[in-house]
Design an enzyme around this catalytic site. Structure first.
Site, PDB file in Angstrom:
ATOM      1  N   GLY A   1      45.253  48.480  44.179  1.00  0.00           N
ATOM      2  CA  GLY A   1      43.879  48.408  44.681  1.00  0.00           C
ATOM      3  C   GLY A   1      43.036  47.587  43.740  1.00  0.00           C
ATOM      4  CG  LEU A   2      44.344  44.369  42.172  1.00  0.00           C
ATOM      5  CD1 LEU A   2      45.158  43.093  42.112  1.00  0.00           C
ATOM      6  CD2 LEU A   2      44.111  44.934  40.778  1.00  0.00           C
TER       7      LEU A   2
ATOM      8  CE  LYS B   1      33.162  59.588  39.803  1.00  0.00           C
ATOM      9  NZ  LYS B   1      32.985  59.243  41.196  1.00  0.00           N
TER      10      LYS B   1
ATOM     11  CG  ASN C   1      30.360  61.074  42.753  1.00  0.00           C
ATOM     12  OD1 ASN C   1      30.394  60.854  41.541  1.00  0.00           O
ATOM     13  ND2 ASN C   1      30.964  60.305  43.623  1.00  0.00           N
TER      14      ASN C   1
END
Length: 301
Positions: free
Chosen positions: A7-8, A173, A177
């Site tokens: 996943g870039l 996390k 959020n």
């Protein structure tokens, strides 16, 4: 140390670049061939298949997943498992539900793999500022991966930590959020009140800059807000539509399950949902009720 990244997107690419600059070998895969070519051009290794990604990593391998939560994570793991060996590690650095993470950890362990969850914050600024990472999972793989976390963090001993067992990283996390939702809503409401006080002709850009230094409400989020206001003080050309990643919802669900009152986070989530309603039915219902009991005027569209 070696790391594979799947996943870039902007964040995945920046993480790869930060690791490369710290001297680590990075092998990256993305379905977007332009992204893999760009990774290769910067000095890392971009590959066109998961098979090539695994072949370019020495055992025990570590593969960091930066893919959307839910089925994409399961599908990616299912494709990788036949290519990898016992003792290899999956790292889920996306915003997965911690319950899914605990299930994946158990499934991976039964097959001889390690599974680490890493709640990752820093967005597009991580390359320059470093990433805040909340890591969950077993002690052994986390210790082995410590050089990776140290390279990605703002400093070796700052901005990251092993917060607990499997699922703990994604749980923390998630709450992070949820808090972010509340902070953003508070800033948005405050600036809206000041903008509405037209008789004072307040300069919102100036005020945001004043608050950046010495104020109790100063924060990196305020810094970003100030920068955004400088670029577009009137927010021209923008619609009042705010999406959500799902983590705010999960935080509210957990608060309910745990009997913890969380009205600010809950209301900030509701406001995001409401932002997506064009001429929403709820407000129109309130208008007709006011008209019925008090004869108050209804504004026609």
């Amino acid at each position: 140390m070696e790391l594979g990244i799947i996943g870039l997107g902007k964040m995945g690419f920046n993480m790869a670049e930060r690791l490369r600059l710290a001297g680590h070998k990075v092998v990256g895969f993305d379905f977007n061939k332009e992204a893999t070519a760009k990774l290769t051009a910067t000095g890392s290794i971009g590959v066109d298949s998961l098979e090539d990604l695994v072949k370019n990593l020495a055992a025990p391998r570590a593969v960091w997943l930066m893919v959307p939560s839910g089925d994409p994570v399961d599908q990616t793991i299912a494709k990788l498992e036949p290519l990898m060996q016992k003792g290899d590690t999956f790292i889920d650095g996306g915003n997965s539900n911690y319950k899914d993470t605990q299930r994946r950890h158990a499934e991976a362990a039964a097959k001889g793999f390690e599974f680490v969850d890493c709640g990752t914050s820093g967005g597009i600024w991580g390359l320059r500022e470093g990433y805040s990472m909340m890591v969950g999972g077993d002690k052994a793989p986390v210790e082995r991966l410590t050089p990776i976390f140290e390279a990605l963090a703002p400093a070796k001993d700052e901005g990251w930590g092993h917060v607990g067992p499997s699922g703990a990283g994604h749980f923390v996390k998630m709450v992070h959020n949820g808090i972010e939702y509340g902070l953003m809503e508070a800033y948005a409401e405050g600036f809206s009140i000041m903008k509405a006080k037209e008789t004072l002709n307040l300069d919102l850009v100036q005020i945001s800059e004043i608050w950046q230094k010495g104020s109790v409400v100063r924060s990196w989020l305020l810094d970003l807000t100030a920068d955004a206001l400088k670029k577009n003080p009137s927010l021209d050309g923008m619609e009042a539509y705010v999406p959500d990643s799902g983590e705010g919802r999960w935080t509210v669900f957990e608060a309910i399950d745990l009997d913890v009152s969380a009205p600010v986070i809950t209301e900030s989530l509701i406001r995001r949902l409401r932002s997506r309603e064009a001429n929403n039915f709820t407000d129109r219902m309130i208008s007709i009720m006011r008209n019925e009991f008090g004869g108050h005027a209804i504004k026609k569209s």
